[in-house]
Design an enzyme around this catalytic site. Structure first.
Site, PDB file in Angstrom:
ATOM      1  CG  ASP A 115      23.872  12.103  31.989  1.00 14.53           C
ATOM      2  OD1 ASP A 115      23.745  12.193  30.743  1.00 14.53           O
ATOM      3  OD2 ASP A 115      24.855  12.582  32.589  1.00 14.53           O
ATOM      4  CE  LYS A 166      20.947   8.608  36.167  1.00 18.21           C
ATOM      5  NZ  LYS A 166      20.909  10.056  36.492  1.00 18.21           N
TER       6      LYS A 166
END
Length: 227
Positions: free
Chosen positions: A145, A126
């Site tokens: 997220d 991420k």
């Protein structure tokens, strides 16, 4: 009704189109002036709000200049500098160690590949995706997220639960040129309307196409059954 994949592709496309109209200026909210500041800000943002990170980095980025400064910083002092951030002791260690590697192995430059970035301490896929997209203008994947995970499942776009599996599915469902945009749209909508608790379904631009607004829980668009 088409195949499950076709149904989810159409759902994903509709979600992007509507949210892009609702949030035409959606973009990253972390403040940074170079790639190193971006990397540090994203490391700090894990399980912490961007608003708080921005308050901390305003002074942090004035105090430290370049990877060598962070790498040579006193661990306890750096931790104190970011003490209002969640898991500040761990993150201080990640920042020092990552900056040490950047200084010694990458000529002081933040790497521009997924492999090199994810080899840095505290950097998962991420974080690497964010740095690639906003630091190097390289879109290699979808940033997943908490907002992206929550909205993707509530909207019936995916039934996966792990960020890695969600990302892979979103990459299949979305056009590549919408990968980066999708994340920002989900974050904007997740903050404004589709919050983790008590989402405002009545005022949601996706209410009529959102299975979760009609059923208690998330549903499989193909079968219409809750899962």
């Amino acid at each position: 009704m088409g195949s499950p994949l076709d149904s989810r592709e159409q759902q994903a496309e509709e979600v992007v189109e509507r949210l892009s109209e609702a949030y035409p200026n959606a973009t990253i909210s972390l403040r940074f002036s170079d790639r190193l500041e971006l990397l540090i800000a994203v490391i700090l943002s894990a399980q912490c709000t961007d608003e708080r990170v921005n308050r901390v980095t305003e002074e942090l980025f004035e105090k430290y200049d370049g990877p060598e400064d962070y790498a040579n910083a006193d661990q306890e002092e750096l931790a104190e500098d970011i003490s209002s951030i969640t898991y500040y002791n761990n993150k201080a260690g990640y920042i020092r160690d990552a900056c040490g590697i950047i200084a010694s192995k990458h000529d002081g430059e933040v790497p521009d590949t997924m492999k090199a970035l994810t080899e840095l301490p505290g950097v998962g896929r991420k974080t690497a995706n964010v740095v690639l997209q906003h630091g190097h203008e390289v879109v290699e994947g979808v940033v997943v997220d908490t907002h992206v995970k929550r909205l993707s499942r509530r909207l019936g776009v995916t039934r996966e639960s792990s960020p890695e599996r969600i990302e892979q599915e979103l990459m299949e469902l979305l056009e590549r040129d919408r990968w980066q945009e999708f994340t920002h749209l989900c974050i904007s909508h997740g903050r404004a309307t589709c919050t983790a608790r008590n989402p405002d379904c009545d005022d949601c631009v996706l209410e009529d196409v959102c299975p979760s607004s009609k059923l208690d829980g998330e549903v499989d668009l193909a079968s219409g059954e809750a899962w």
